[in-house]
Scaffold this motif. Structure first.
Motif, PDB file in Angstrom:
ATOM      1  N   LEU A  54     -30.606  14.556 -77.810  1.00 42.61           N
ATOM      2  CA  LEU A  54     -31.812  15.132 -77.460  1.00 42.61           C
ATOM      3  C   LEU A  54     -32.603  14.236 -77.004  1.00 42.61           C
ATOM      4  O   LEU A  54     -32.944  13.076 -77.461  1.00 42.61           O
ATOM      5  CB  LEU A  54     -32.470  15.626 -78.720  1.00 42.61           C
ATOM      6  CG  LEU A  54     -31.810  16.622 -79.750  1.00 42.61           C
ATOM      7  CD1 LEU A  54     -32.331  16.939 -80.875  1.00 42.61           C
ATOM      8  CD2 LEU A  54     -31.248  17.907 -78.640  1.00 42.61           C
ATOM      9  N   GLN A  55     -32.964  14.507 -75.697  1.00 45.78           N
ATOM     10  CA  GLN A  55     -33.922  13.588 -74.686  1.00 45.78           C
ATOM     11  C   GLN A  55     -35.279  14.134 -74.806  1.00 45.78           C
ATOM     12  O   GLN A  55     -35.493  15.425 -74.601  1.00 45.78           O
ATOM     13  CB  GLN A  55     -33.306  13.321 -73.399  1.00 45.78           C
ATOM     14  CG  GLN A  55     -32.217  12.585 -73.275  1.00 45.78           C
ATOM     15  CD  GLN A  55     -31.797  12.153 -72.090  1.00 45.78           C
ATOM     16  OE1 GLN A  55     -31.508  12.951 -71.041  1.00 45.78           O
ATOM     17  NE2 GLN A  55     -31.030  10.696 -72.156  1.00 45.78           N
ATOM     18  N   LEU A  56     -36.229  13.447 -75.238  1.00 46.97           N
ATOM     19  CA  LEU A  56     -37.550  14.275 -75.703  1.00 46.97           C
ATOM     20  C   LEU A  56     -38.974  13.959 -74.674  1.00 46.97           C
ATOM     21  O   LEU A  56     -39.527  14.588 -74.647  1.00 46.97           O
ATOM     22  CB  LEU A  56     -37.936  13.495 -77.091  1.00 46.97           C
ATOM     23  CG  LEU A  56     -36.825  13.677 -78.260  1.00 46.97           C
ATOM     24  CD1 LEU A  56     -37.413  13.218 -79.515  1.00 46.97           C
ATOM     25  CD2 LEU A  56     -36.506  15.191 -78.494  1.00 46.97           C
ATOM     26  N   ALA A  57     -38.572  12.579 -73.979  1.00 52.75           N
ATOM     27  CA  ALA A  57     -39.589  12.440 -73.238  1.00 52.75           C
ATOM     28  C   ALA A  57     -39.302  11.441 -72.070  1.00 52.75           C
ATOM     29  O   ALA A  57     -38.335  10.629 -72.357  1.00 52.75           O
ATOM     30  CB  ALA A  57     -40.990  12.005 -74.014  1.00 52.75           C
ATOM     31  N   MET A  58     -40.004  11.190 -71.099  1.00 56.93           N
ATOM     32  CA  MET A  58     -39.890  10.104 -69.816  1.00 56.93           C
ATOM     33  C   MET A  58     -40.921   9.528 -69.677  1.00 56.93           C
ATOM     34  O   MET A  58     -42.227  10.443 -69.551  1.00 56.93           O
ATOM     35  CB  MET A  58     -39.229  10.714 -68.847  1.00 56.93           C
ATOM     36  CG  MET A  58     -39.838  11.807 -68.066  1.00 56.93           C
ATOM     37  SD  MET A  58     -38.612  12.359 -66.781  1.00 56.93           S
ATOM     38  CE  MET A  58     -38.866  11.056 -65.467  1.00 56.93           C
ATOM     39  N   LEU A  59     -40.920   8.147 -69.493  1.00 58.63           N
ATOM     40  CA  LEU A  59     -42.183   7.568 -68.878  1.00 58.63           C
ATOM     41  C   LEU A  59     -41.871   6.880 -67.659  1.00 58.63           C
ATOM     42  O   LEU A  59     -40.904   6.469 -67.228  1.00 58.63           O
ATOM     43  CB  LEU A  59     -42.578   6.294 -70.007  1.00 58.63           C
ATOM     44  CG  LEU A  59     -43.890   5.460 -69.777  1.00 58.63           C
ATOM     45  CD1 LEU A  59     -44.856   6.389 -70.073  1.00 58.63           C
ATOM     46  CD2 LEU A  59     -43.594   4.346 -70.527  1.00 58.63           C
ATOM     47  N   GLN A  60     -42.843   7.298 -66.728  1.00 59.66           N
ATOM     48  CA  GLN A  60     -42.815   6.849 -65.184  1.00 59.66           C
ATOM     49  C   GLN A  60     -44.101   6.477 -64.654  1.00 59.66           C
ATOM     50  O   GLN A  60     -45.198   6.561 -65.224  1.00 59.66           O
ATOM     51  CB  GLN A  60     -42.183   8.087 -64.531  1.00 59.66           C
ATOM     52  CG  GLN A  60     -43.099   9.403 -64.693  1.00 59.66           C
ATOM     53  CD  GLN A  60     -42.333  10.358 -63.914  1.00 59.66           C
ATOM     54  OE1 GLN A  60     -41.656  10.253 -62.888  1.00 59.66           O
ATOM     55  NE2 GLN A  60     -42.863  11.821 -64.416  1.00 59.66           N
ATOM     56  N   GLN A  61     -43.763   5.885 -63.458  1.00 56.64           N
ATOM     57  CA  GLN A  61     -44.983   5.363 -62.613  1.00 56.64           C
ATOM     58  C   GLN A  61     -45.901   6.789 -62.465  1.00 56.64           C
ATOM     59  O   GLN A  61     -45.621   7.569 -61.987  1.00 56.64           O
ATOM     60  CB  GLN A  61     -44.655   4.870 -61.378  1.00 56.64           C
ATOM     61  CG  GLN A  61     -45.405   4.385 -60.326  1.00 56.64           C
ATOM     62  CD  GLN A  61     -44.801   4.322 -59.021  1.00 56.64           C
ATOM     63  OE1 GLN A  61     -43.611   4.793 -58.779  1.00 56.64           O
ATOM     64  NE2 GLN A  61     -45.735   3.657 -58.050  1.00 56.64           N
ATOM     65  N   PHE A  62     -47.275   6.157 -62.725  1.00 56.52           N
ATOM     66  CA  PHE A  62     -48.307   7.105 -62.334  1.00 56.52           C
ATOM     67  C   PHE A  62     -48.712   7.128 -61.009  1.00 56.52           C
ATOM     68  O   PHE A  62     -49.322   6.144 -60.309  1.00 56.52           O
ATOM     69  CB  PHE A  62     -49.503   7.127 -63.333  1.00 56.52           C
ATOM     70  CG  PHE A  62     -50.641   7.868 -63.189  1.00 56.52           C
ATOM     71  CD1 PHE A  62     -50.621   9.320 -62.645  1.00 56.52           C
ATOM     72  CD2 PHE A  62     -51.849   7.571 -63.387  1.00 56.52           C
ATOM     73  CE1 PHE A  62     -51.373  10.027 -62.663  1.00 56.52           C
ATOM     74  CE2 PHE A  62     -53.147   8.388 -63.103  1.00 56.52           C
ATOM     75  CZ  PHE A  62     -52.712   9.778 -62.789  1.00 56.52           C
ATOM     76  N   LEU A  63     -48.491   8.229 -59.921  1.00 54.20           N
ATOM     77  CA  LEU A  63     -49.038   8.104 -58.689  1.00 54.20           C
ATOM     78  C   LEU A  63     -50.289   8.636 -58.694  1.00 54.20           C
ATOM     79  O   LEU A  63     -50.619   9.545 -58.317  1.00 54.20           O
ATOM     80  CB  LEU A  63     -48.045   9.020 -57.907  1.00 54.20           C
ATOM     81  CG  LEU A  63     -46.518   8.795 -58.147  1.00 54.20           C
ATOM     82  CD1 LEU A  63     -45.818   9.774 -57.465  1.00 54.20           C
ATOM     83  CD2 LEU A  63     -46.322   7.413 -57.532  1.00 54.20           C
TER      84      LEU A  63
END
Length: 461
Positions: free
Chosen positions: A204-213
């Motif tokens: 189960l993949q729950l969230a992703m953190l990425q660059q804020f544009l």
């Protein structure tokens, strides 16, 4: 006692089963962060997975993630986000709030990406190369979304997946590959959260953190603004107004081509078998037949569309690869460093196994062409006057804007003349997308159904 999340779930904007008869058949605790027992000031973050069973003819089971920020007492400033008050065998008596609204709970997640816990059921995966700013506060994005997005200052954006499909989420896997490949056309992936708990034998993949544009402008809104500028200039053509969008359309075409090239270099590619190509065409025909049941007005335009689909069945050497699979202007952002493409999940309504299959890049191109056709028609419908000549003029301008920007985008994407087979394949995907749009509009915005119907009426074999 576990919380009864039925009311919260069915009333949430991100819940996909509205209007369907359902039963919440189970709640599973995936993990917790923060203190073992909450206090009045410090919450415990609880990640719950809710199982929903549908009782209509379509039936089926879905899973939704509900992150709860649990306090020992009521928190006035979170009253708008209250989910449930309940007694928990591990946490005691708690007031549970939707955690995406709580800065303390979101800080637990950000800190865990920076310093992942060494043990426990939650796994925080990190890509190297970016130092997170832990001094920032979270801010929840508003608006209609199938997920919940939380910004941390100007540094990072956390996308919390709400509907959880067991297995690897393409939004994570594709961003991972594009980030490692150094693509300039996506927000860099910083990491993701997954649970040890398996459902249907899958992670189960729950969230992703990425660059804020932070400088980004929504591609759809920019296109609408360009159309408004054109309509405001009664005596100028699309290439003469200050808000001409053709240059941006061309740059977007280049961005998509380069993204497709990077995906082809880093994911498997192959040629469809004759049987597979036949199945693709059969699926298009089936969707057309089903759409006619919902939108009877489609029937008078069906014959030429069917001929296109039939011709597509005989195409050979159709190469397929990893693509976006749900591309339109709303999935693009314009930044000071150029266009970015977002949301690689594919069509959320399709099963994950289908969304993971390779497809032809022409499907993405078709989605963008339909979006360029939609934008001026949507603006056109915001006017309400009794002068037929003014309406005719706007219809002419709408067609002019659409044609100019579709041509600019396609020319920049291909950099050459399309072959007969490519034109046929692209026409089929454009028609298939428009067929889907007629059903969507009939069910959600009936006054807009003429937009895709007009496009279908122009299909020629």
């Amino acid at each position: 006692m576990t919380p009864d999340l039925t009311t919260h779930l069915t009333g949430a904007r991100w819940f996909g089963g509205k209007g369907r008869p359902l039963t919440v058949t189970g709640t599973r605790r995936l993990g917790t962060l923060g203190p073992a027992r909450p206090t009045d000031e410090e919450p415990t973050l609880v990640l719950e997975l809710v199982t929903v069973q549908y009782a209509d003819a379509e039936g089926g089971t879905e899973y939704y993630q509900v992150p709860l920020s649990c306090y020992a007492a009521a928190v006035d400033h979170l009253d708008h986000a209250l989910v449930e008050v309940f007694d928990d065998p591990e946490l005691g008596s708690v007031h549970a709030y939707d955690a995406v609204h709580d800065r303390f709970a979101m800080a637990y997640l950000l800190e865990s990406f920076d310093r992942p816990p060494s043990t426990g059921p939650l796994r925080f995966e990190r890509l190297p190369g970016h130092d997170l700013d832990l001094t920032t506060h979270s801010s929840l994005f508003t608006g209609e979304q199938s997920n919940s997005s939380v910004a941390f200052g100007e540094d990072a954006l956390l996308k919390v997946f709400r509907k959880i499909t067991p297995g690897r989420n393409p939004d994570i896997t594709v961003h991972d590959v594009l980030t490692r490949a150094g693509s300039d056309h996506v927000a860099a992936l910083f990491g993701w959260l997954e649970a040890d708990s398996l459902v249907e034998g899958e992670v189960l993949q729950l969230a992703m953190l990425q660059q804020f544009l932070r400088t980004a402008s929504d591609g759809w809104e920019l296109a609408l603004s360009s159309v408004r500028n054109l309509f405001a200039e009664a005596d100028l053509h699309a290439d003469e107004v200050g808000g001409d969008f053709a240059g941006e359309a061309a740059r977007l075409g280049v961005a998509l081509r380069e993204t497709h090239d990077t995906l082809a270099e880093n994911f498997p590619t192959r040629v469809r078998t004759d049987a597979e190509q036949g199945d693709v065409a059969a699926g298009m025909r089936e969707r057309l037949d089903a759409a006619i049941e919902v939108v009877p007005g489609l029937a008078e335009h069906a014959a030429p569309v069917r001929k296109v689909f039939e011709a597509v069945a005989d195409l050979a050497d159709v190469r397929v690869q990893q693509i976006h699979a749900d591309l339109h202007l709303g999935q693009t952002l314009r930044t000071v460093r150029g266009w970015k493409i977002v949301d690689f999940e594919g069509e959320p309504a399709r099963p994950l196994a289908e969304r993971q299959l390779p497809d032809t890049p022409w499907r993405d191109v078709a989605g963008m062409l339909r979006s360029f056709d939609y934008a001026p028609r949507v603006v056109e419908r915001t006017f309400d006057d009794a002068d037929p000549s003014a309406g005719d003029q706007r219809a002419y301008r709408a067609a002019e804007w659409s044609k100019r920007n579709r041509a600019a985008f396609l020319e920049a994407y291909t950099e050459r003349e399309l072959t007969h087979d490519e034109n046929l394949l692209l026409s089929a995907y454009v028609a298939d997308k428009a067929v889907y749009e007629t059903v969507y509009e009939a069910r959600n915005r009936p006054t807009w159904v003429s937009i895709p119907l007009d496009a279908i009426s122009r299909v020629r074999p």
